[in-house]
Design a protein around this motif. Sequence first.
Motif, PDB file in Angstrom:
ATOM      1  N   GLN A  79      43.284  28.663  42.503  1.00 33.68           N
ATOM      2  CA  GLN A  79      43.783  30.036  42.612  1.00 33.68           C
ATOM      3  C   GLN A  79      43.251  30.933  41.496  1.00 33.68           C
ATOM      4  OE1 GLN A  79      48.035  29.106  42.890  1.00 33.68           O
ATOM      5  NE2 GLN A  79      48.034  30.202  44.834  1.00 33.68           N
ATOM      6  N   ASN A  80      42.822  30.345  40.399  1.00 35.15           N
ATOM      7  CA  ASN A  80      42.297  31.138  39.285  1.00 35.15           C
ATOM      8  C   ASN A  80      40.804  31.395  39.435  1.00 35.15           C
ATOM      9  OD1 ASN A  80      44.857  31.061  38.084  1.00 35.15           O
ATOM     10  ND2 ASN A  80      44.414  29.079  37.176  1.00 35.15           N
ATOM     11  N   ASP A  81      40.199  30.900  40.487  1.00 37.26           N
ATOM     12  CA  ASP A  81      38.755  31.000  40.666  1.00 37.26           C
ATOM     13  C   ASP A  81      38.423  31.592  42.046  1.00 37.26           C
ATOM     14  OD1 ASP A  81      36.265  30.696  39.603  1.00 37.26           O
ATOM     15  OD2 ASP A  81      36.000  28.629  40.282  1.00 37.26           O
ATOM     16  N   GLU A  98      24.111  42.282  38.851  1.00 37.05           N
ATOM     17  CA  GLU A  98      25.251  41.478  38.405  1.00 37.05           C
ATOM     18  C   GLU A  98      25.980  42.253  37.316  1.00 37.05           C
ATOM     19  OE1 GLU A  98      24.264  37.441  37.435  1.00 37.05           O
ATOM     20  OE2 GLU A  98      23.382  37.086  39.408  1.00 37.05           O
ATOM     21  N   GLY A  99      27.302  42.216  37.373  1.00 36.59           N
ATOM     22  CA  GLY A  99      28.123  42.962  36.423  1.00 36.59           C
ATOM     23  C   GLY A  99      28.518  44.339  36.931  1.00 36.59           C
ATOM     24  N   SER A 110      47.018  45.556  52.077  1.00 35.05           N
ATOM     25  CA  SER A 110      46.585  46.959  51.976  1.00 35.05           C
ATOM     26  C   SER A 110      46.568  47.444  50.531  1.00 35.05           C
ATOM     27  CB  SER A 110      47.472  47.864  52.830  1.00 35.05           C
ATOM     28  OG  SER A 110      47.371  47.489  54.175  1.00 35.05           O
ATOM     29  N   MET A 111      46.014  46.636  49.670  1.00 31.66           N
ATOM     30  CA  MET A 111      45.976  46.945  48.244  1.00 31.66           C
ATOM     31  C   MET A 111      44.517  46.989  47.790  1.00 31.66           C
ATOM     32  SD  MET A 111      47.691  44.575  45.357  1.00 31.66           S
ATOM     33  CE  MET A 111      47.762  45.048  43.668  1.00 31.66           C
ATOM     34  N   THR A 112      44.169  47.957  46.930  1.00 29.57           N
ATOM     35  CA  THR A 112      42.811  48.033  46.394  1.00 29.57           C
ATOM     36  C   THR A 112      42.845  47.633  44.923  1.00 29.57           C
ATOM     37  OG1 THR A 112      42.269  49.813  47.935  1.00 29.57           O
ATOM     38  CG2 THR A 112      40.822  49.540  46.037  1.00 29.57           C
ATOM     39  N   VAL A 113      41.959  46.708  44.541  1.00 31.90           N
ATOM     40  CA  VAL A 113      41.901  46.214  43.159  1.00 31.90           C
ATOM     41  C   VAL A 113      40.478  46.342  42.633  1.00 31.90           C
ATOM     42  CG1 VAL A 113      43.829  44.618  43.414  1.00 31.90           C
ATOM     43  CG2 VAL A 113      41.544  43.834  43.939  1.00 31.90           C
ATOM     44  N   GLU A 114      40.368  46.274  41.319  1.00 30.67           N
ATOM     45  CA  GLU A 114      39.060  46.374  40.666  1.00 30.67           C
ATOM     46  C   GLU A 114      38.381  45.009  40.655  1.00 30.67           C
ATOM     47  OE1 GLU A 114      37.742  49.328  39.566  1.00 30.67           O
ATOM     48  OE2 GLU A 114      39.528  50.124  40.551  1.00 30.67           O
ATOM     49  N   GLY A 115      37.043  45.049  40.749  1.00 38.50           N
ATOM     50  CA  GLY A 115      36.275  43.812  40.721  1.00 38.50           C
ATOM     51  C   GLY A 115      34.929  44.013  40.062  1.00 38.50           C
ATOM     52  N   ARG A 146      21.296  39.440  55.826  1.00 38.66           N
ATOM     53  CA  ARG A 146      22.360  39.737  54.865  1.00 38.66           C
ATOM     54  C   ARG A 146      22.327  38.712  53.739  1.00 38.66           C
ATOM     55  NH1 ARG A 146      24.155  41.866  59.533  1.00 38.66           N
ATOM     56  NH2 ARG A 146      25.077  43.926  59.365  1.00 38.66           N
ATOM     57  N   ILE A 147      22.532  39.225  52.534  1.00 35.79           N
ATOM     58  CA  ILE A 147      22.505  38.406  51.322  1.00 35.79           C
ATOM     59  C   ILE A 147      23.946  38.259  50.820  1.00 35.79           C
ATOM     60  CG2 ILE A 147      21.558  38.202  48.989  1.00 35.79           C
ATOM     61  CD1 ILE A 147      19.384  38.337  51.172  1.00 35.79           C
ATOM     62  N   PRO A 148      24.371  37.030  50.477  1.00 31.72           N
ATOM     63  CA  PRO A 148      25.740  36.852  49.956  1.00 31.72           C
ATOM     64  C   PRO A 148      25.849  37.367  48.519  1.00 31.72           C
ATOM     65  CG  PRO A 148      24.592  34.762  49.972  1.00 31.72           C
ATOM     66  CD  PRO A 148      23.666  35.755  50.609  1.00 31.72           C
ATOM     67  N   VAL A 149      26.882  38.168  48.259  1.00 33.89           N
ATOM     68  CA  VAL A 149      27.151  38.699  46.925  1.00 33.89           C
ATOM     69  C   VAL A 149      28.597  38.332  46.585  1.00 33.89           C
ATOM     70  CG1 VAL A 149      27.355  40.793  45.526  1.00 33.89           C
ATOM     71  CG2 VAL A 149      25.510  40.591  47.222  1.00 33.89           C
ATOM     72  N   LYS A 150      28.780  37.625  45.467  1.00 34.52           N
ATOM     73  CA  LYS A 150      30.128  37.224  45.048  1.00 34.52           C
ATOM     74  C   LYS A 150      30.703  38.300  44.132  1.00 34.52           C
ATOM     75  CE  LYS A 150      29.599  32.229  45.366  1.00 34.52           C
ATOM     76  NZ  LYS A 150      29.680  30.960  44.633  1.00 34.52           N
ATOM     77  N   VAL A 151      31.908  38.756  44.484  1.00 31.50           N
ATOM     78  CA  VAL A 151      32.600  39.778  43.710  1.00 31.50           C
ATOM     79  C   VAL A 151      33.915  39.176  43.226  1.00 31.50           C
ATOM     80  CG1 VAL A 151      33.581  42.097  43.735  1.00 31.50           C
ATOM     81  CG2 VAL A 151      31.571  41.574  45.146  1.00 31.50           C
ATOM     82  N   GLY A 152      34.083  39.131  41.912  1.00 23.98           N
ATOM     83  CA  GLY A 152      35.300  38.575  41.328  1.00 23.98           C
ATOM     84  C   GLY A 152      36.313  39.661  41.022  1.00 23.98           C
ATOM     85  N   PHE A 153      37.557  39.271  40.828  1.00 25.92           N
ATOM     86  CA  PHE A 153      38.642  40.213  40.545  1.00 25.92           C
ATOM     87  C   PHE A 153      38.728  40.472  39.049  1.00 25.92           C
ATOM     88  CE2 PHE A 153      39.760  38.170  44.523  1.00 25.92           C
ATOM     89  CZ  PHE A 153      40.082  39.259  45.313  1.00 25.92           C
ATOM     90  N   VAL A 154      38.817  41.756  38.674  1.00 25.04           N
ATOM     91  CA  VAL A 154      38.997  42.139  37.276  1.00 25.04           C
ATOM     92  C   VAL A 154      40.482  42.344  37.020  1.00 25.04           C
ATOM     93  CG1 VAL A 154      38.545  43.911  35.538  1.00 25.04           C
ATOM     94  CG2 VAL A 154      36.721  43.172  37.066  1.00 25.04           C
ATOM     95  N   SER A 155      41.144  43.066  37.915  1.00 29.25           N
ATOM     96  CA  SER A 155      42.581  43.283  37.763  1.00 29.25           C
ATOM     97  C   SER A 155      43.345  42.189  38.499  1.00 29.25           C
ATOM     98  CB  SER A 155      42.968  44.671  38.291  1.00 29.25           C
ATOM     99  OG  SER A 155      42.544  44.822  39.628  1.00 29.25           O
TER     100      SER A 155
END
Length: 175
Positions: A79-81, A98-99, A110-115, A146-155
């Motif tokens: 869950q942390n990853d 990246e970054g 229905s929530m928007t978060v930063e990543g 299509r190219i896979p792009v991994k987006v992680g959660f900041v918030s």
Amino acid sequence: MKKKLRSLEAEKKRIQQTVLAIKELEAREESVKKQLETAKVLLAHTCVKSPIDGVVAKKWKEVGDFVSPGSPVFSIYNQNDVYVLAWIDEDDVADLSEGAKARIKLETCSMTVEGRVFQIGSSAGSVFSIIPRDTSQGVYTKVVQRIPVKVGFVSSVPKGCLKVGTNAVVWIERK
């Protein structure tokens, strides 16, 4: 005296038989101990252990099923990853880095978060498809890959909002 001698000889035979019976029982005890050790090893092979702490996302086998070494029993995730996998058109990937900042709208709540983008794939998804396109007759129509792009959660995200395999809408800041 002869009677006493016979009695002692009979007693000696009983003692010898008892000694033999004890040796036989000791041999049986050793055999049973070895069987117990073998059973313990076999029992250890029936335990399913995960190399990570996590949550079971899918159960592939049921109790009592036979499993070959290397075959999946559970799908587990940490869950942390957790991240969002965005499939970006090959024409747009050159504008990403990246970054880069991103916004992720989770459809489960229905929530928007930063990543942030933390990995841009090195090949198109079609390379790994089960049935690749047949180009032996030539390719007449361009198909955008299509190219896979991994987006992680900041918030932080409430636990109930993250469901593995659900949809999200991702906006990524361009260079």
